[in-house]
Design a protein around this motif. Structure first.
Motif, PDB file in Angstrom:
ATOM      1  N   UNK A  12     -40.692 -78.402 -26.980  1.00 14.16           N
ATOM      2  CA  UNK A  12     -40.539 -78.587 -25.510  1.00 14.16           C
ATOM      3  C   UNK A  12     -40.423 -80.044 -25.416  1.00 14.16           C
ATOM      4  N   UNK A  13     -39.481 -80.443 -24.520  1.00 16.30           N
ATOM      5  CA  UNK A  13     -39.487 -82.080 -24.179  1.00 16.30           C
ATOM      6  C   UNK A  13     -40.127 -82.140 -23.015  1.00 16.30           C
ATOM      7  N   UNK A  14     -41.147 -83.092 -23.059  1.00 12.65           N
ATOM      8  CA  UNK A  14     -42.097 -83.515 -22.127  1.00 12.65           C
ATOM      9  C   UNK A  14     -41.156 -84.240 -21.162  1.00 12.65           C
ATOM     10  N   UNK A  15     -40.360 -83.961 -20.375  1.00 17.80           N
ATOM     11  CA  UNK A  15     -39.512 -84.706 -19.556  1.00 17.80           C
ATOM     12  C   UNK A  15     -40.100 -85.659 -18.602  1.00 17.80           C
ATOM     13  N   UNK A  16     -40.876 -84.924 -17.791  1.00 19.70           N
ATOM     14  CA  UNK A  16     -41.458 -85.620 -16.585  1.00 19.70           C
ATOM     15  C   UNK A  16     -42.491 -86.726 -17.088  1.00 19.70           C
ATOM     16  N   UNK A  17     -43.299 -86.508 -18.306  1.00 18.29           N
ATOM     17  CA  UNK A  17     -43.819 -87.604 -18.946  1.00 18.29           C
ATOM     18  C   UNK A  17     -43.221 -88.476 -19.428  1.00 18.29           C
ATOM     19  N   UNK A  18     -42.140 -88.156 -20.103  1.00 18.64           N
ATOM     20  CA  UNK A  18     -41.188 -89.271 -20.585  1.00 18.64           C
ATOM     21  C   UNK A  18     -40.457 -90.046 -19.428  1.00 18.64           C
ATOM     22  N   UNK A  19     -40.215 -89.661 -18.188  1.00 19.06           N
ATOM     23  CA  UNK A  19     -39.958 -90.399 -17.124  1.00 19.06           C
ATOM     24  C   UNK A  19     -41.133 -91.457 -16.799  1.00 19.06           C
ATOM     25  N   UNK A  20     -42.168 -91.051 -16.653  1.00 23.11           N
ATOM     26  CA  UNK A  20     -43.128 -92.043 -16.359  1.00 23.11           C
ATOM     27  C   UNK A  20     -43.289 -93.108 -17.470  1.00 23.11           C
ATOM     28  N   UNK A  21     -42.987 -92.837 -18.961  1.00 26.91           N
ATOM     29  CA  UNK A  21     -43.044 -93.818 -19.850  1.00 26.91           C
ATOM     30  C   UNK A  21     -41.902 -94.587 -19.780  1.00 26.91           C
ATOM     31  N   UNK A  22     -40.826 -93.969 -19.651  1.00 27.11           N
ATOM     32  CA  UNK A  22     -39.468 -95.003 -19.426  1.00 27.11           C
ATOM     33  C   UNK A  22     -39.578 -95.745 -18.375  1.00 27.11           C
ATOM     34  N   UNK A  23     -40.238 -95.629 -17.327  1.00 26.57           N
ATOM     35  CA  UNK A  23     -40.274 -96.355 -16.109  1.00 26.57           C
ATOM     36  C   UNK A  23     -41.047 -97.485 -16.423  1.00 26.57           C
ATOM     37  N   UNK A  24     -42.122 -97.384 -17.275  1.00 28.23           N
ATOM     38  CA  UNK A  24     -42.956 -98.404 -17.368  1.00 28.23           C
ATOM     39  C   UNK A  24     -42.445 -99.400 -18.401  1.00 28.23           C
ATOM     40  N   UNK A  25     -41.681 -98.745 -19.664  1.00 30.81           N
ATOM     41  CA  UNK A  25     -40.886 -99.484 -20.693  1.00 30.81           C
ATOM     42  C   UNK A  25     -39.996-100.299 -20.011  1.00 30.81           C
ATOM     43  N   UNK A  26     -39.343 -99.900 -18.991  1.00 34.43           N
ATOM     44  CA  UNK A  26     -38.061-100.493 -18.412  1.00 34.43           C
ATOM     45  C   UNK A  26     -38.765-101.832 -17.389  1.00 34.43           C
ATOM     46  N   UNK A  27     -39.591-101.568 -16.771  1.00 31.26           N
ATOM     47  CA  UNK A  27     -40.146-102.473 -15.853  1.00 31.26           C
ATOM     48  C   UNK A  27     -40.789-103.705 -16.579  1.00 31.26           C
ATOM     49  N   UNK A  28     -41.428-103.244 -18.013  1.00 35.03           N
ATOM     50  CA  UNK A  28     -42.028-104.509 -18.547  1.00 35.03           C
ATOM     51  C   UNK A  28     -40.796-105.129 -19.207  1.00 35.03           C
ATOM     52  N   UNK A  29     -39.823-104.438 -19.479  1.00 29.13           N
ATOM     53  CA  UNK A  29     -38.556-105.097 -20.364  1.00 29.13           C
ATOM     54  C   UNK A  29     -37.823-106.042 -19.078  1.00 29.13           C
ATOM     55  N   UNK A  30     -37.920-105.842 -17.644  1.00 33.22           N
ATOM     56  CA  UNK A  30     -37.474-106.481 -16.736  1.00 33.22           C
ATOM     57  C   UNK A  30     -38.089-107.779 -16.629  1.00 33.22           C
ATOM     58  N   UNK A  31     -39.354-107.893 -16.959  1.00 36.36           N
ATOM     59  CA  UNK A  31     -40.247-109.190 -16.863  1.00 36.36           C
ATOM     60  C   UNK A  31     -39.554-110.050 -18.053  1.00 36.36           C
ATOM     61  N   UNK A  32     -39.253-109.736 -19.185  1.00 39.85           N
ATOM     62  CA  UNK A  32     -38.677-110.529 -19.949  1.00 39.85           C
ATOM     63  C   UNK A  32     -37.376-111.222 -19.410  1.00 39.85           C
ATOM     64  N   UNK A  33     -36.568-110.579 -18.668  1.00 37.21           N
ATOM     65  CA  UNK A  33     -35.194-111.090 -17.979  1.00 37.21           C
ATOM     66  C   UNK A  33     -35.519-112.153 -17.201  1.00 37.21           C
ATOM     67  N   UNK A  34     -36.832-112.259 -16.401  1.00 39.60           N
ATOM     68  CA  UNK A  34     -37.119-113.092 -15.318  1.00 39.60           C
ATOM     69  C   UNK A  34     -38.463-113.949 -15.848  1.00 39.60           C
ATOM     70  N   UNK A  35     -38.696-114.080 -17.200  1.00 39.20           N
ATOM     71  CA  UNK A  35     -39.650-114.752 -17.795  1.00 39.20           C
ATOM     72  C   UNK A  35     -39.613-116.258 -17.274  1.00 39.20           C
ATOM     73  N   UNK A  36     -40.860-116.705 -17.106  1.00 38.91           N
ATOM     74  CA  UNK A  36     -41.118-118.301 -16.762  1.00 38.91           C
ATOM     75  C   UNK A  36     -40.669-119.133 -17.956  1.00 38.91           C
ATOM     76  N   UNK A  37     -39.905-120.153 -17.885  1.00 39.55           N
ATOM     77  CA  UNK A  37     -39.437-120.891 -18.877  1.00 39.55           C
ATOM     78  C   UNK A  37     -39.952-122.342 -18.601  1.00 39.55           C
ATOM     79  N   UNK A  38     -40.009-122.633 -17.458  1.00 35.33           N
ATOM     80  CA  UNK A  38     -40.370-124.090 -16.861  1.00 35.33           C
ATOM     81  C   UNK A  38     -39.340-124.860 -17.243  1.00 35.33           C
ATOM     82  N   UNK A  39     -38.059-124.607 -17.430  1.00 35.72           N
ATOM     83  CA  UNK A  39     -37.031-125.234 -17.650  1.00 35.72           C
ATOM     84  C   UNK A  39     -35.836-125.237 -16.495  1.00 35.72           C
ATOM     85  N   UNK A  40     -34.966-126.053 -16.219  1.00 38.25           N
ATOM     86  CA  UNK A  40     -34.004-125.860 -15.105  1.00 38.25           C
ATOM     87  C   UNK A  40     -32.438-125.181 -15.970  1.00 38.25           C
ATOM     88  N   UNK A  41     -31.666-124.504 -15.362  1.00 39.27           N
ATOM     89  CA  UNK A  41     -30.678-124.051 -15.903  1.00 39.27           C
ATOM     90  C   UNK A  41     -29.914-124.673 -16.618  1.00 39.27           C
TER      91      UNK A  41
END
Length: 378
Positions: free
Chosen positions: A5-34
């Motif tokens: 059985x595929x635990x679809x709803x549990x996987x949705x919760x896990x996927x949301x956490x993984x995705x949003x943790x990944x988004x933090x990398x996109x916006x990570x603080x660098x301390x540098x200008x563009x």
């Protein structure tokens, strides 16, 4: 749960956490200008940052869009229009506006009267534009414009959910053409959100989440692995060309994002069957709060931590970069608990209704319909 059985709803919760943790990398603080970041792109740390952004962070919006469509499909097809939109306004639009105001007050306030280097609106009209993400993403809270586009998708979801497959297919084809063309129509800031929202509606209608979750792991990862190699080569040898050929860049980017979303979904399903999944699900009720608040936290506290680690290019910076998603999650959990204890109404508003609702919902079910038939979160 049976072995197959595929635990679809549990996987949705896990996927949301993984995705949003990944988004933090996109916006990570660098301390540098563009400008300095561009100069450091070919350094070891610059390449490390690029890998985290492109290989971890970029799958998030497609998969979150698809999950939103999947979750919205049943209530969009059954509920009355006014009731459906009222719930989405409360759980999507209101938190977006609230967090944009908070970001404006705190981040622009510290930039105006303190030493923080951050955007400051030039006029009241520009400030209102930032709060509503009217003509573009809020430069303080860039990611939150996803909620603006998602709410607009929700406004037409009851109609889309009642359309036959051929009509949905035609709308999907138009949305893909819009995305690839790069046309700036303002209606949606990122039309790819509509693309994946529609894919989520179709996935719910045809049981694709379970079927894709049942694929062999190698088969689900293969499209991404096949596409990422050419994408890396293009980034190395043809990045300047891509910046001047928007249609080609989007035509390359969209399949890669779809493949990344598939790979992440399959990994979430695999994690749902293992102890790691239970650990990830413990953070699921704070996922929306993390999504909405992490950039404000990075604006305010990144420079403080950066005093110890240094900016991108400093010897200690890689450790800070790698830990930023977990640090942001820990701060968000602390913020969420403080709000629940001291200001439950604010907790409900700022978390899109996911906090201060009494006992937490079972893991992975926080955005499904309740047994009473009342719609839960989008």
């Amino acid at each position: 749960m049976t072995e197959g059985e595929i635990p679809t709803r549990a996987a949705i919760g896990i996927a949301r956490v993984l995705c949003i943790l990944g988004i933090v990398y996109v916006h990570a603080w660098t301390g540098r200008t563009g400008e300095v970041l561009a100069q450091l792109d070919t350094s070891g740390q610059g390449m490390m940052r690029w890998v985290l952004i492109e290989l971890v962070g970029r799958c998030a919006v497609p998969l979150l869009g698809a999950i939103s469509g999947w979750l919205a499909a049943p209530s969009a097809a059954r509920r009355g229009y006014a009731g459906f939109v009222r719930v989405k306004a409360r759980t999507i639009l209101a938190p977006m506006l609230a967090w944009n105001v908070i970001g404006l007050v705190l981040v622009s306030g510290f930039a105006t009267w303190g030493r923080l280097k951050a955007p400051v609106p030039a006029s009241l009209a520009e400030a209102l534009d930032w709060i509503g993400c009217v003509t573009g993403p809020n430069p303080i809270n860039v990611q939150i414009s996803f909620l603006r586009d998602l709410f607009l998708c929700m406004l037409v979801a009851p109609l889309l959910a009642r359309c036959p497959d051929r009509v949905l297919g035609a709308v999907l084809a138009l949305a893909i053409a819009w995305t690839v063309s790069g046309a700036d129509l303002v209606l949606l800031l990122r039309p790819q959100i509509l693309v994946f929202f529609l894919i989520g509606l179709l996935a719910r209608r045809h049981g694709l989440a379970d079927r894709l979750g049942g694929w062999p792991l190698a088969a689900a990862l293969a499209p991404y692995l096949l596409l990422i190699g050419p994408r890396i080569a293009i980034a190395i040898f043809g990045d300047a060309w891509l910046k001047t050929h928007i249609v080609a860049a989007n035509a390359i980017d969209l399949p890669l994002r779809a493949a990344a979303a598939l790979a992440t979904w399959r990994l979430a399903v695999a994690a749902a069957r293992r102890p790691l999944g239970a650990w990830l699900l413990r953070g699921e009720r704070y996922a929306f709060l993390l999504f909405a608040s992490h950039l404000i936290l990075l604006w305010l506290f990144g420079p403080v931590i950066g005093l110890a680690t240094g900016p991108l290019g400093a010897p200690a910076y890689p450790a800070f970069l790698l830990l930023q998603p977990l640090l942001a999650l820990a701060a968000t959990i602390g913020l969420g608990r403080a709000l629940e204890a001291g200001a439950p109404s604010a907790a409900r508003l700022l978390s899109g209704g996911r906090l201060a609702q009494g006992l937490p919902s079972p893991p992975g079910f926080a955005m499904e319909r309740t047994s009473s038939g009342r719609s839960a979160q989008p």
